[in-house]
Enzyme design. Sequence first.
Site, mmCIF file in Angstrom:
data_model
loop_
_atom_site.group_PDB
_atom_site.id
_atom_site.type_symbol
_atom_site.label_atom_id
_atom_site.label_comp_id
_atom_site.label_asym_id
_atom_site.label_seq_id
_atom_site.Cartn_x
_atom_site.Cartn_y
_atom_site.Cartn_z
ATOM 1 N N THR A 95 -3.012 -3.173 7.852
ATOM 2 C CA THR A 95 -1.656 -2.935 7.460
ATOM 3 C C THR A 95 -0.778 -4.156 7.290
ATOM 4 O O THR A 95 -0.824 -4.781 6.306
ATOM 5 C CB THR A 95 -0.985 -1.891 8.396
ATOM 6 O OG1 THR A 95 -0.156 -1.136 7.577
ATOM 7 C CG2 THR A 95 -0.318 -2.412 9.607
ATOM 8 N N THR A 105 0.872 -1.185 0.000
ATOM 9 C CA THR A 105 0.000 0.000 0.000
ATOM 10 C C THR A 105 0.911 1.238 0.000
ATOM 11 O O THR A 105 1.329 1.681 -1.058
ATOM 12 C CB THR A 105 -0.979 0.003 1.204
ATOM 13 O OG1 THR A 105 -0.256 -0.159 2.407
ATOM 14 C CG2 THR A 105 -2.015 -1.084 1.060
ATOM 15 N N LYS A 132 4.451 -6.952 3.577
ATOM 16 C CA LYS A 132 4.151 -5.539 3.325
ATOM 17 C C LYS A 132 3.869 -4.890 4.677
ATOM 18 O O LYS A 132 3.488 -5.540 5.644
ATOM 19 C CB LYS A 132 2.934 -5.376 2.433
ATOM 20 C CG LYS A 132 1.653 -5.791 3.095
ATOM 21 C CD LYS A 132 0.524 -4.804 2.957
ATOM 22 C CE LYS A 132 0.833 -3.449 3.490
ATOM 23 N NZ LYS A 132 -0.400 -2.666 3.783
ATOM 24 N N GLU A 142 6.906 4.809 7.945
ATOM 25 C CA GLU A 142 6.606 6.108 7.336
ATOM 26 C C GLU A 142 7.697 7.139 7.590
ATOM 27 O O GLU A 142 7.866 7.604 8.711
ATOM 28 C CB GLU A 142 5.289 6.657 7.898
ATOM 29 C CG GLU A 142 4.072 5.873 7.501
ATOM 30 C CD GLU A 142 3.936 5.755 6.003
ATOM 31 O OE1 GLU A 142 4.176 6.748 5.318
ATOM 32 O OE2 GLU A 142 3.613 4.661 5.525
#
Lengths: 400, 400
Positions: free
Chosen positions: B195, B158, B184, B282
């Site tokens: 997630t 994603t 992932k 992130e």
Amino acid sequence: MKLKKSPFAPLKFPKLPAVPGVMVSACTAGIKNNSQLDLMLMVFRPETIAAGVMTKSSITGAPVDWNRRVLGTHNSRALIVNSGNANVFTGSKGTETVTKTAEKVADVIGCNPNSVFVCSTGTIGEHLDSKKIVDNIDNLYQTLDTNNWLKAATAILTTDTYPKGSSRITTIDGNEIKIVGIAKGSGMIAPNMATMLAYIVTDAKIPQKMAQILVEEGVSKTFNCITVDSDTSTSDSLFLFSTGATDHPTIHDIDDPAIAGFRSALNEVLLDLAHQVIKDGEGAQKFIEVRVEEALNNGAARNIALTVCNSPLVKTAVAGEDPNWGRIVMAIGKSGEESIQNQISVYIGGTLIAHNGEVAKHYREGPVKKHMAGRNIKINIKVGVGNGSATVWGCDLTHA
Amino acid sequence: MKLKKSPFAPLKFPKLPAVPGVMVSACTAGIKNNSQLDLMLMVFRPETIAAGVMTKSSITGAPVDWNRRVLGTHNSRALIVNSGNANVFTGSKGTETVTKTAEKVADVIGCNPNSVFVCSTGTIGEHLDSKKIVDNIDNLYQTLDTNNWLKAATAILTTDTYPKGSSRITTIDGNEIKIVGIAKGSGMIAPNMATMLAYIVTDAKIPQKMAQILVEEGVSKTFNCITVDSDTSTSDSLFLFSTGATDHPTIHDIDDPAIAGFRSALNEVLLDLAHQVIKDGEGAQKFIEVRVEEALNNGAARNIALTVCNSPLVKTAVAGEDPNWGRIVMAIGKSGEESIQNQISVYIGGTLIAHNGEVAKHYREGPVKKHMAGRNIKINIKVGVGNGSATVWGCDLTHA
């Protein structure tokens, strides 16, 4: 580094009344690396009692250890607070500094050192020179005044961007009672802080054990329901000093209707100060209220609300003004508390978004986006398992 | 929005071997809002068993509910995964989509629908159109290949900035065994994610119950020891598929020396993938390893390490390359686990900083500042109460 003032900062410090039995002073002792006020003394009349709560961290500074030991053992005659150094993780030298400080204050006032509370806030792990404090106590004593609130509230700040004060006037048995509070704290995100402090003074005549119950009850719904960054300070402390200078009949029972008004006025001061702390959270741009209902009990509701309010995902969604309710649902799920997925309802700014296990019928994002563009964000959650409820308050963190 | 590639991204995807008994394909099904790969199918030989672990969130998507129900009940014939939509909080329509997907896959392969695992990752709360998946299954089946690892690892992404794969070759009783994994996940901070997913395939012949023990044991020291942002996804899932295509003698005991090599190779693949997930956190600029020793037990050590690694204060100190060890001490204190303040030692990059309840004698900040300027930050902590130890891995979050 000069921090940018919070958008929630009030135009000016509130006008706080003198409280019979309380004198205050503050000075620049050179503990902070600038010429700002960094040492504050409060002196109380001999009949004063103290109640309080301190950090639940297992790592505490020498001042917290001292205050834990003396709380409830003697009448309280003084409080001395420095900013710029937390006196935490400073070994036996840290204890020595606290002892010397309390002894000097006791000497000047003429009381037992165990009647003196000592607090420190600022950097962790640096030696706090007792001389800087002790050498200023005579001067502080000579400049005591009943109206030094702004100086006192300023002297205890670290990375806060505005001084915090609040007051209420109420009555007990027809006698006017004053409650004044000051606080510092803006999260633990900024340079070296160790952090939240709050002091409430009143001229009411409340027995120590009852004051302790009132403080714990009030804190559970105010200071223990706010969260900036989920970190826990080594120095968090909140004290109530009750001087008894107003000669109302002694209160013997916590549920005596005579103190109902005092109780709610005290809680209002606590809540006001708690909100001021949140609104000065590091870089805070949004004030977030999370209300949870229909939880198994009030504790479960508070835990769910804190989990939502602490979630980095929820905070970034609020900062980005993105009505991403999936993140709220995620946070409810990770709280570990019971909920029924198909009974959960999520509202933002009063708009029902999620319902019956999926997005609400006829949900339109427009009104929610408009609400999220404002400063005050309201999230309401129902989890469908019981009658527990709680409200907590937090802020975004993204602009820190 | 195109995310900036992680500084930890490898130059290229690793070369992963074919695993006897496993065929893979991927395609663009139009679930993501662009023309990227978003649907992946793995098909296994009939003797394949599956073991796995799933999110501890009480709010889960329809795929997690499906997989929980079928895990360990049948041999496993297929895994189908889409990205772009997590199929979470989607009510009865969500369940319908999963059922239709499993039934179509089962129909094409010729197996029981309960032999099919279904996973989804992406936005929470949006209806996932089963047609987009079902219409592509024949095509996916016809393009199955033993070497489609890069396409498969790409189709499940994603907000990740690079595909994640790892492999080891080991032996059981002299027979060559292959282990291949893809994963992932990059935290839950970015748009709408829900997630972490990881899939490990091997041609070893491991009974299901033993595989389940190996997975839980391996995950406890790898994927359950990483933290990007402390948020818990509604969809986290990790599965091991063991095809048994290699004809080694059956293993009956978890401590059989014949699988010692397999066990450690499996853990290496899990750790490698877990680290790749952290390094794609992130905006991650720093990879943080926290090792805790002398805790009451291993669980307490892990909790202290995770508390340190999750602390916003510690993360911002690392991001700012500031050797602010007071924040580490604060986080140890807030963990709720036992420690003896005067026995705590804190090291950063091998340099002893705090010791005997205060800053270490002769401590110089220089070497620590130099270490913190690098990409890989090592924090070692001893808490002085027992023999428990644990290592966890995390990243800074400040640049998200």
